[in-house]
Design an enzyme around this catalytic site. Structure first.
Site, PDB file in Angstrom:
ATOM      1  N   LEU A 104      26.609   6.218 -73.985  1.00 43.59           N
ATOM      2  CA  LEU A 104      25.336   7.071 -73.826  1.00 43.59           C
ATOM      3  C   LEU A 104      24.302   5.957 -73.903  1.00 43.59           C
ATOM      4  CD1 LEU A 104      26.682  10.686 -75.663  1.00 43.59           C
ATOM      5  CD2 LEU A 104      26.323   9.789 -72.654  1.00 43.59           C
ATOM      6  N   ASP A 105      23.400   6.210 -72.993  1.00 42.96           N
ATOM      7  CA  ASP A 105      22.613   5.121 -73.135  1.00 42.96           C
ATOM      8  C   ASP A 105      21.451   5.129 -74.645  1.00 42.96           C
ATOM      9  OD1 ASP A 105      22.471   4.402 -71.091  1.00 42.96           O
ATOM     10  OD2 ASP A 105      20.659   5.852 -70.118  1.00 42.96           O
TER      11      ASP A 105
END
Ligand code: URA
Length: 241
Positions: A104-105
Site C-alpha cells: 500500500l502507498d
C-alpha cells in the site's frame, strides 16, 4: 524441518523478546526433551524436539498470518532508511521472515496481510490469480455513472494493456465524492492512476477487503491481529490453492 537455535525457536513461539528469552534460558526455565538448556546457541528440530518454557509446552507453528490496519505515513516494506515501516507496528515475537503481501502507498491506510508463507503470498500476488481488493476512497470532483462505465470497460493508465474490468460504486457524488472500488489487479498506484485518467484526484484511500478478508473494524490504524482459521481457509481458496 531444519535445525534451529533454541533462542530463535523461543522468540518465534512468542516466549519473549531476544533479551527476555536469554534471561529465561539463563534462569534454567527452558527444557528440551526434558533437559534444562541454558545455551542460546543450542540447536533443536522444531516439531520433533519437545520444548517447555516455565513449565509450558511450546508448539511451533511454521507460518504466521496477520492483518494490520496500516496507518498513513509508513512504508510497506521490511526495512526503510527514511520512513517507519509497517513492521514497526507489530512488536516482537514474530517470524524472522514475516513480510507484507503486496504494497500500500505511504499515504494509503487499511488492510495489509503479512505472512511468511511464501507460497500463499506468491499465489495472492500472481496476476493470474485475480485476487479481489476493495478500496474506499474520497475523490476530488464529481464521480459519475460515466466513470462507472469507464472503470467497468477498462482504462488506459499507461500500461501495456488497459486495466481489467473494475467495479466502481458511488457512495456520494459531489464536489468531493466517496466511492468503493473493486479491482482484481495490483498495478503500481493503480487506484490513483485510474482516477487520474478520469480527471479526478484521490484524496484519501483505504483498503477494506483483500482476497475475501475484510479489515476487522475493531482494529485502529496501527493495530493488528492474527487471521482466524476460517479467514485463512477463505484466503487460500480465493488465491486458488
Ligand atoms: N492503489 C493505489 O493507488 N494506491 C495504493 O496504495 C493501493 C492501490
Amino acid at each position: 524441518m531444519k535445525q534451529m537455535r533454541v533462542d530463535k525457536f523461543l522468540t518465534e513461539c512468542g516466549a519473549g523478546s531476544r533479551s527476555e528469552v536469554k534471561q529465561l534460558l539463563r534462569k534454567g526455565l527452558v527444557t528440551v526433551n526434558g533437559e534444562i538448556v541454558k545455551a542460546p546457541e543450542m540447536k533443536l528440530v522444531p516439531g520433533v524436539d519437545t520444548v517447555t518454557c516455565e513449565g509450558r509446552m511450546l508448539c511451533y507453528e511454521p507460518f504466521e498470518y496477520l492483518m494490520l490496519n496500516k496507518p498513513s505515513g509508513c512504508v510497506t516494506a521490511v526495512r526503510d532508511n527514511l520512513h517507519p515501516t509497517v513492521m514497526e507496528y507489530l512488536g516482537t515475537g514474530h517470524k524472522a521472515d514475516l513480510a507484507p503481501v503486496g504494497r500500500l502507498d505511504l499515504d494509503t491506510e487499511g488492510l495489509l496481510i503479512l505472512t511468511n508463507d511464501g507460497e500463499l503470498a506468491h499465489r495472492m500476488l500472481a496476476p493470474k490469480s485475480h485476487v479481489d481488493k476493495v478500496y474506499y476512497a474520497r475523490v476530488s470532483g464529481c464521480v459519475t455513472e460515466e466513470d462507472v462505465r469507464a472503470f467497468a470497460e477498462g482504462l488506459e493508465i499507461g500500461e501495456k494493456r488497459p486495466t481489467l474490468p473494475a467495479k466502481l460504486e458511488i457512495l456520494i457524488s459531489g464536489e468531493t465524492s466517496e466511492i468503493l472500488l473493486t479491482v482484481c489487479e495490483g498495478k503500481f498506484h493503480q487506484v490513483k492512476r485510474m482516477f487520474e485518467v478520469r480527471g479526478k484526484r484521490v484524496l484519501y484511500l483505504k483498503r477494506t477487503v483483500m482476497g475475501g478478508i475484510a479489515l476487522d473494524a475493531s482494529l485502529e490504524p496501527g493495530q493488528w491481529r492474527r487471521l482466524t482459521e476460517s479467514e485463512l481457509a477463505l484466503l487460500r481458496q480465493n488465491a486458488g490453492m
